[in-house]
Motif scaffolding. Structure first.
Motif, short mmCIF file in Angstrom:
data_model
loop_
_atom_site.label_atom_id
_atom_site.label_comp_id
_atom_site.label_asym_id
_atom_site.label_seq_id
_atom_site.Cartn_x
_atom_site.Cartn_y
_atom_site.Cartn_z
N GLY A 3 0.80 -1.20 0.00
CA GLY A 3 0.00 0.00 0.00
C GLY A 3 0.84 1.26 0.00
N MET A 5 1.89 4.84 -0.42
CA MET A 5 1.00 5.98 -0.43
C MET A 5 1.80 7.27 -0.53
N HIS A 10 -1.55 14.84 0.31
CA HIS A 10 -2.15 14.48 -0.97
C HIS A 10 -3.24 13.43 -0.82
N VAL A 11 -3.11 12.57 0.17
CA VAL A 11 -4.11 11.53 0.41
C VAL A 11 -4.54 11.61 1.87
N ALA A 16 -7.68 5.37 1.04
CA ALA A 16 -7.31 5.56 -0.37
C ALA A 16 -6.23 4.56 -0.77
N PHE A 17 -6.53 3.74 -1.76
CA PHE A 17 -5.56 2.77 -2.26
C PHE A 17 -5.35 2.98 -3.75
N TYR A 18 -4.15 2.71 -4.20
CA TYR A 18 -3.82 2.83 -5.61
C TYR A 18 -3.39 1.46 -6.14
N ASP A 19 -3.39 1.33 -7.46
CA ASP A 19 -2.99 0.06 -8.05
C ASP A 19 -1.53 -0.25 -7.69
N THR A 20 -1.33 -1.38 -7.05
CA THR A 20 -0.01 -1.72 -6.53
C THR A 20 1.02 -1.92 -7.62
N CYS A 22 1.34 -0.43 -10.52
CA CYS A 22 1.85 0.87 -11.00
C CYS A 22 2.77 1.50 -9.97
N LEU A 23 2.41 1.39 -8.71
CA LEU A 23 3.23 1.99 -7.65
C LEU A 23 4.59 1.32 -7.54
#
Length: 214
Positions: A3, A5, A10-11, A16-20, A22-23
């Motif tokens: 996760g 972040m 910003h978050v 709030a989670f983002y596609d792992t 891409c990260l």
């Protein structure tokens, strides 16, 4: 790293989670020593797609990524109209077996399977180091999962304290099952790593602590 972040300015919400994937790609290009763990389930991406993603991330990070896979939870599926079809453990075992096989070759592969049979399946991209392909670990617990880990996975992962309800004895019972199954098939139990993710939630005040716990 689970996760990844941006900073809280910003978050502002911890949900709030983002596609792992891409990260990991973004962070992998800016680092040289940190290892990354891609945590997912065996449903939303078929094993061939997952193997291709893992090979790509392995090249970007120069051998610093591993896969942690389980069967997921309903909260990750139901809201999005996705299904966790039965039998889950059998699907997970086949998923792990196929991903590991595809990681180890850049030639067309034919792999028997009940759910995702591979016929001359080609993933031409190689891993960064053929002698050290990304490990494929299983996340979860319970007797059936422990036997699965012993048979096909590169290791076991869980999270503490929640994964075993703060009961070390329950974890010890599961590990005993895993070790017994490994010995039954002729695998050295000491070669199966067990990794625990210790969950820490940082909050600004008591109200946020209460909300996070709820």
């Amino acid at each position: 790293v689970w996760g990844l972040m941006p900073d809280s300015t910003h978050v502002p919400e911890y949900e709030a989670f983002y596609d792992t994937t891409c990260l990991i790609a973004a962070a992998g290009m800016q680092t040289s020593k940190i290892r990354f763990s891609l945590i997912t389930d065996c449903y939303r991406r078929p094993p061939s797609v997952m193997a291709q993603t893992l090979k790509t991330l392995d090249q970007i990070t120069k051998g610093r990524v591993g896969l942690f896979v389980g069967t997921g939870e309903n909260k990750q599926f139901v809201p999005h109209g996705l299904e966790r079809s039965l039998p889950r453990i059998e699907r997970l075992e086949e998923f792990v077996r196929i991903v590991k096989s595809l990681l180890r070759t850049s030639e067309p592969a034919t792999i028997e399977g009940k759910f995702w049979p591979q016929t001359d399946a080609l993933l031409g991209c190689p891993v960064y180091d053929i002698d050290a392909p990304p490990p494929v670990m299983v996340v979860g617990g319970g007797p059936a999962t422990m036997k699965l880990v012993a048979r096909v996975a590169d290791g076991l992962s869980t999270y503490l304290p929640g994964g075993y309800a703060d009961r070390p004895d329950a974890m010890a019972e599961d590990l005993a099952i895993m070790h017994a199954e490994a010995e039954r098939i002729g695998r050295d139990p000491s070669t199966i790593p067990v990794i625990s993710s210790n969950v820490v939630v940082l909050c600004e005040n008591d109200a946020e602590v209460t909300r996070a716990l709820e």
